[in-house]
Design a protein around this motif. Structure first.
Motif, PDB file in Angstrom:
ATOM      1  N   PRO A   1       0.825  -1.201   0.000  1.00  0.00           N
ATOM      2  CA  PRO A   1       0.000   0.000   0.000  1.00  0.00           C
ATOM      3  C   PRO A   1       0.862   1.256   0.000  1.00  0.00           C
ATOM      4  N   THR A   2       0.453   2.250  -0.761  1.00  0.00           N
ATOM      5  CA  THR A   2       1.101   3.560  -0.738  1.00  0.00           C
ATOM      6  C   THR A   2       0.013   4.594  -0.505  1.00  0.00           C
ATOM      7  N   GLU A   3       0.402   5.859  -0.479  1.00  0.00           N
ATOM      8  CA  GLU A   3      -0.592   6.904  -0.247  1.00  0.00           C
ATOM      9  C   GLU A   3      -1.560   7.020  -1.414  1.00  0.00           C
ATOM     10  N   GLU A   4      -1.080   6.665  -2.621  1.00  0.00           N
ATOM     11  CA  GLU A   4      -1.955   6.775  -3.798  1.00  0.00           C
ATOM     12  C   GLU A   4      -2.785   5.513  -3.986  1.00  0.00           C
ATOM     13  N   GLY A   5      -2.599   4.529  -3.117  1.00  0.00           N
ATOM     14  CA  GLY A   5      -3.323   3.276  -3.293  1.00  0.00           C
ATOM     15  C   GLY A   5      -2.359   2.106  -3.366  1.00  0.00           C
ATOM     16  N   VAL A   6      -2.880   0.944  -3.692  1.00  0.00           N
ATOM     17  CA  VAL A   6      -2.033  -0.247  -3.729  1.00  0.00           C
ATOM     18  C   VAL A   6      -1.125  -0.208  -4.951  1.00  0.00           C
ATOM     19  N   ARG A   7       0.174  -0.470  -4.724  1.00  0.00           N
ATOM     20  CA  ARG A   7       1.113  -0.486  -5.837  1.00  0.00           C
ATOM     21  C   ARG A   7       1.541  -1.921  -6.081  1.00  0.00           C
ATOM     22  N   ARG A   8       1.478  -2.341  -7.329  1.00  0.00           N
ATOM     23  CA  ARG A   8       1.843  -3.717  -7.669  1.00  0.00           C
ATOM     24  C   ARG A   8       3.294  -3.742  -8.169  1.00  0.00           C
ATOM     25  N   ILE A   9       4.137  -4.438  -7.421  1.00  0.00           N
ATOM     26  CA  ILE A   9       5.564  -4.496  -7.758  1.00  0.00           C
ATOM     27  C   ILE A   9       5.815  -5.656  -8.716  1.00  0.00           C
ATOM     28  N   LEU A  10       5.186  -6.789  -8.411  1.00  0.00           N
ATOM     29  CA  LEU A  10       5.367  -7.972  -9.246  1.00  0.00           C
ATOM     30  C   LEU A  10       3.997  -8.442  -9.685  1.00  0.00           C
ATOM     31  N   ASP A  11       3.908  -8.824 -10.965  1.00  0.00           N
ATOM     32  CA  ASP A  11       2.602  -9.219 -11.492  1.00  0.00           C
ATOM     33  C   ASP A  11       2.726 -10.568 -12.179  1.00  0.00           C
ATOM     34  N   GLN A  12       2.168 -11.597 -11.555  1.00  0.00           N
ATOM     35  CA  GLN A  12       2.054 -12.915 -12.172  1.00  0.00           C
ATOM     36  C   GLN A  12       3.384 -13.429 -12.696  1.00  0.00           C
ATOM     37  N   VAL A  13       4.403 -13.392 -11.865  1.00  0.00           N
ATOM     38  CA  VAL A  13       5.720 -13.877 -12.287  1.00  0.00           C
ATOM     39  C   VAL A  13       5.785 -15.388 -12.072  1.00  0.00           C
ATOM     40  N   SER A  14       6.080 -16.128 -13.142  1.00  0.00           N
ATOM     41  CA  SER A  14       6.201 -17.581 -13.032  1.00  0.00           C
ATOM     42  C   SER A  14       7.475 -18.045 -13.729  1.00  0.00           C
ATOM     43  N   PHE A  15       8.198 -18.958 -13.120  1.00  0.00           N
ATOM     44  CA  PHE A  15       9.360 -19.592 -13.778  1.00  0.00           C
ATOM     45  C   PHE A  15       9.798 -20.787 -12.938  1.00  0.00           C
ATOM     46  N   ASN A  16      10.571 -21.660 -13.571  1.00  0.00           N
ATOM     47  CA  ASN A  16      11.088 -22.841 -12.881  1.00  0.00           C
ATOM     48  C   ASN A  16      12.607 -22.814 -12.881  1.00  0.00           C
ATOM     49  N   VAL A  17      13.193 -23.330 -11.818  1.00  0.00           N
ATOM     50  CA  VAL A  17      14.651 -23.469 -11.774  1.00  0.00           C
ATOM     51  C   VAL A  17      14.950 -24.945 -11.566  1.00  0.00           C
ATOM     52  N   HIS A  18      15.841 -25.469 -12.412  1.00  0.00           N
ATOM     53  CA  HIS A  18      16.149 -26.900 -12.335  1.00  0.00           C
ATOM     54  C   HIS A  18      17.354 -27.151 -11.433  1.00  0.00           C
ATOM     55  N   LYS A  19      17.456 -28.411 -11.042  1.00  0.00           N
ATOM     56  CA  LYS A  19      18.575 -28.828 -10.191  1.00  0.00           C
ATOM     57  C   LYS A  19      19.892 -28.544 -10.904  1.00  0.00           C
ATOM     58  N   ARG A  20      20.866 -27.997 -10.155  1.00  0.00           N
ATOM     59  CA  ARG A  20      22.210 -27.683 -10.655  1.00  0.00           C
ATOM     60  C   ARG A  20      22.221 -26.477 -11.602  1.00  0.00           C
ATOM     61  N   GLU A  21      21.094 -25.835 -11.768  1.00  0.00           N
ATOM     62  CA  GLU A  21      21.065 -24.700 -12.693  1.00  0.00           C
ATOM     63  C   GLU A  21      21.694 -23.459 -12.047  1.00  0.00           C
ATOM     64  N   PHE A  22      22.296 -22.640 -12.905  1.00  0.00           N
ATOM     65  CA  PHE A  22      22.721 -21.299 -12.477  1.00  0.00           C
ATOM     66  C   PHE A  22      21.838 -20.321 -13.234  1.00  0.00           C
ATOM     67  N   MET A  23      20.862 -19.723 -12.533  1.00  0.00           N
ATOM     68  CA  MET A  23      19.968 -18.786 -13.199  1.00  0.00           C
ATOM     69  C   MET A  23      20.181 -17.379 -12.658  1.00  0.00           C
ATOM     70  N   SER A  24      20.338 -16.430 -13.580  1.00  0.00           N
ATOM     71  CA  SER A  24      20.403 -15.024 -13.161  1.00  0.00           C
ATOM     72  C   SER A  24      19.075 -14.357 -13.443  1.00  0.00           C
ATOM     73  N   ILE A  25      18.746 -13.380 -12.622  1.00  0.00           N
ATOM     74  CA  ILE A  25      17.571 -12.565 -12.877  1.00  0.00           C
ATOM     75  C   ILE A  25      18.049 -11.133 -13.076  1.00  0.00           C
ATOM     76  N   ILE A  26      17.705 -10.561 -14.246  1.00  0.00           N
ATOM     77  CA  ILE A  26      18.094  -9.176 -14.523  1.00  0.00           C
ATOM     78  C   ILE A  26      16.837  -8.392 -14.879  1.00  0.00           C
ATOM     79  N   GLY A  27      17.000  -7.086 -14.935  1.00  0.00           N
ATOM     80  CA  GLY A  27      15.866  -6.251 -15.310  1.00  0.00           C
ATOM     81  C   GLY A  27      16.178  -4.816 -14.971  1.00  0.00           C
ATOM     82  N   PRO A  28      15.422  -3.892 -15.552  1.00  0.00           N
ATOM     83  CA  PRO A  28      15.670  -2.486 -15.235  1.00  0.00           C
ATOM     84  C   PRO A  28      15.381  -2.226 -13.760  1.00  0.00           C
ATOM     85  N   SER A  29      15.906  -1.131 -13.229  1.00  0.00           N
ATOM     86  CA  SER A  29      15.667  -0.861 -11.814  1.00  0.00           C
ATOM     87  C   SER A  29      14.177  -0.665 -11.589  1.00  0.00           C
TER      88      SER A  29
END
Lengths: 300, 337
Positions: free
Chosen positions: A44-72
């Motif tokens: 919640p913020t003063e302007e109302g509810v702010r959605r930071i993450l929306d329906q994020v889905s992914f799988n990580v497999h055993k022994r995997e090296f996964m990076s997550i990147i994205g704009p700030s």
């Protein structure tokens, strides 16, 4: 947009050499360790509810090296902190080995950007912290702590206090401390972000060595594209406002990795693609300039 | 270096040598001022102590009178053909010289009490220390845990702190009469005054300090499997302990300041009683000596606690404490990137 790589005669990032393809296919056959399903984060913020993450889905497999990147602002740190249960989950579910997580635990070890060694404990006692919680005898905890310090190359420093170590050494101890718990996944939230360029390069090499030596799944947050391509099997690219999955990119660079590959065509083409994913709204000419400059100097 | 070094550099420390010099000077300057006023006759010395009375009928030997009165009386007597008084210029009796107070620092301890059953000076000092000690210990036994819980759990904080915040504005001395009515006239009400004066500040100070814990350490411990009990005792408390220790040193100083109030509650005791007695006898050098003893005990305790703290929390700057050096040898290590 795509004529820049063509000018440089780079292949598509989707072209995978047979050994890379075989490796990635094998990885995808591995059991899923982490399953993130329709993850939502709001606050919640003063302007109302702010959605930071929306329906994020992914799988990580055993022994995997996964990076997550994205704009700030894309919520990449929030994702990893939700996995560790350091943030509440608004909606969706995170499964580790099939069970939903609800509170922090030693099965999800974490390394932070900030130095988080306990300054009142010696290096050795820091690594023993989790081992003692798990109910190991002092003798066993000491023996295992020394083994882990040996793996990160810091056994001679066991009796020193964190304040006596450099930043890079502290982060290596932090990695040893997290790994000593034998977690199912190692969560790394920009772990080398506070280090200088040279130390960071060394730490990347150390991390790859450790990852090859032991059986561990790693999820790694970074804003450094070179780092993401150099270390990862796959890179999850998020977009901002709200944070959504933009693309899950398979890295076509062969193993074992080495710094020589920074200038290889598959490395560059992947990096250019990631750059375009992160800054899609930027002017084309600006992109071209950046890309050509990067290709010419070999740095990003 | 010493000739080049500037005295005033914004936010920079002086050389250790200069710092030591200034520390000495901070004590020497008041002492020099005091000596000058005491030993240089023309600076102040507003009175005359009579050594020979001459023919006057108004004054006795050793009386101290204003210099104007002395001169006027002598003038009158000279005009009348009488023998004038002889005396030397002195400071008022309430302003003894350094050597008199120094002497009193010793003599106060060995002077027998004027009346049977009255305590010696050292007994008075011990009494004062005892009252402060119990008041502070009792306050800490309750105040420190409550403060830490308030700092960690919002529930505790919201339930406790608003009232504590209100209560601490009652000056502790106003509870003197109540304390005597409830607890009698002996040491109990005095300990209670020090407790009230310390406890409410203590809860707030300790709670605020606990809240300064580096939360990323708590998060790191959680990802290593630590549950709330262990987080509190193995992470939060060790992490803020150096600051808590510093708080306790400051709070002990506050407890001392309530001593003088506490000691006049019920029957007057301790150093305050001694000071009041000596002032009645006009033995002001003893009054100063007693005040100085208070200061010495306070400063001495704080310096000892400070030295212990530097050893206990040597890890803060990556030193090994003297305690642990006694038992373990550190391997020599070369620095590495």
């Amino acid at each position: 947009m795509m004529d820049v790589p063509n000018k440089l005669n780079l292949p598509s990032y989707k072209e995978q050499a047979p050994d890379v393809k075989a490796r990635l296919d094998e990885l995808k056959q591995q059991p899923v360790v982490i399953e993130v399903e329709k993850l939502v984060k709001e606050f919640p913020t003063e302007e109302g509810v702010r959605r930071i993450l929306d329906q994020v889905s992914f799988n990580v497999h055993k022994r995997e090296f996964m990076s997550i990147i994205g704009p700030s602002g894309c919520g990449k740190s929030t994702v990893i902190r939700m996995m560790a249960c350091l943030e509440d989950i608004t909606d969706g579910v995170i499964l580790v080995d099939g069970s939903p997580v609800s509170e922090p635990g030693a099965d999800r070890g974490m390394v932070f950007q900030k130095y988080t060694l306990f300054p009142w404990l010696t290096v050795m006692k820091n690594v023993m912290f989790g081992l003692e919680i798990s109910g190991k005898s002092k003798f066993d905890a000491e023996r295992e702590a020394l083994q882990w310090l040996d793996i990160v190359g810091l056994e001679p420093y066991a009796d020193l206090y964190p304040a006596q170590l450099s930043g890079g050494m502290q982060q290596r101890v932090a990695i040893a401390r997290a790994l000593a718990n034998k977690p199912k996944v190692l969560l790394m939230d920009e772990p080398f972000g506070a280090l200088d360029a040279q130390t960071r390069a060394k730490m990347q090499a150390y991390l790859l060595q450790i990852w090859e030596k032991i059986d561990i799944t790693i999820i790694f947050i970074t804003h450094d594209l070179d780092e993401a391509v150099y270390l990862s099997d796959r890179v999850l690219v998020l977009e901002a406002n709200p944070g959504r999955v933009r693309e899950l990119v398979e890295i076509p660079v062969s193993h074992p990795r080495s710094p020589d590959q920074f200038l290889s065509p598959e490395f560059l083409t992947t990096k250019i693609h990631l750059e375009e994913l992160i800054h899609p709204s930027a002017e084309e000419s600006q992109d071209e300039f950046e890309v050509v400059k990067m290709a010419a100097t070999g740095v990003g | 270096m010493s000739t080049q070094e500037k005295w005033f550099r914004f936010g920079k420390n002086l050389s250790p040598k200069r710092q030591r010099g200034l520390t000495v000077a901070s004590f020497m300057l008041p002492l020099i001022l005091w000596s000058a006023i005491s030993y240089v006759p023309f600076i102040w010395h507003p009175e005359v102590r009579i050594s020979e009375v001459g023919d006057t009928i108004y004054f006795d030997v050793d009386d101290r009178i204003d210099i104007e009165t002395f001169q006027l009386e002598n003038q009158n007597m000279v005009e009348a053909g009488s023998v004038p008084m002889v005396g030397e210029r002195v400071n008022p009796v309430y302003f003894p010289a350094p050597h008199e107070v120094t002497k009193a620092l010793y003599s106060a301890f060995v002077t027998e009490p004027r009346r049977d059953g009255e305590p010696w000076f050292h007994e008075s000092v011990a009494h004062s220390v005892r009252v402060v000690f119990w008041g502070f210990i009792l306050s800490s036994i309750f105040g420190v845990p409550v403060g830490i819980l308030c700092g960690v759990f919002n529930t505790f904080s919201k339930l406790t702190e608003p009232f504590v915040e209100f209560f601490r504005y009652f000056p502790a001395p106003v509870f003197g009469a109540l304390a005597v009515a409830i607890l009698g006239i002996n040491d109990a009400p005095k300990v209670a005054i020090i407790f009230i004066g310390t406890f409410f500040q203590q809860v707030l100070v300790i709670a605020n300090t606990t809240r300064t814990v580096d939360f990323s350490l708590v998060e790191a411990a959680q990802t290593l499997g630590a549950k709330p009990g262990r987080l509190l005792f193995k992470v939060v408390i060790p992490s803020v302990l150096p600051k808590l220790y510093m708080d306790m040193r400051i709070l002990l100083g506050w407890a001392w300041t309530y001593l003088i109030v506490a000691e006049v509650v019920g029957t007057s005791t301790g150093i305050s009683w001694f000071i009041n007695q000596q002032a009645k006898y006009r033995m002001f050098e003893n009054v100063y000596a007693a005040i100085l003893v208070l200061g010495f005990i306070g400063l001495g305790t704080d310096m000892i606690l400070g030295a212990i703290g530097r050893q206990l929390f040597a890890w803060e700057d990556g030193r090994r404490s003297a305690f642990s050096r006694l038992f373990r040898k550190t391997k020599p290590v070369a620095a590495e990137a």
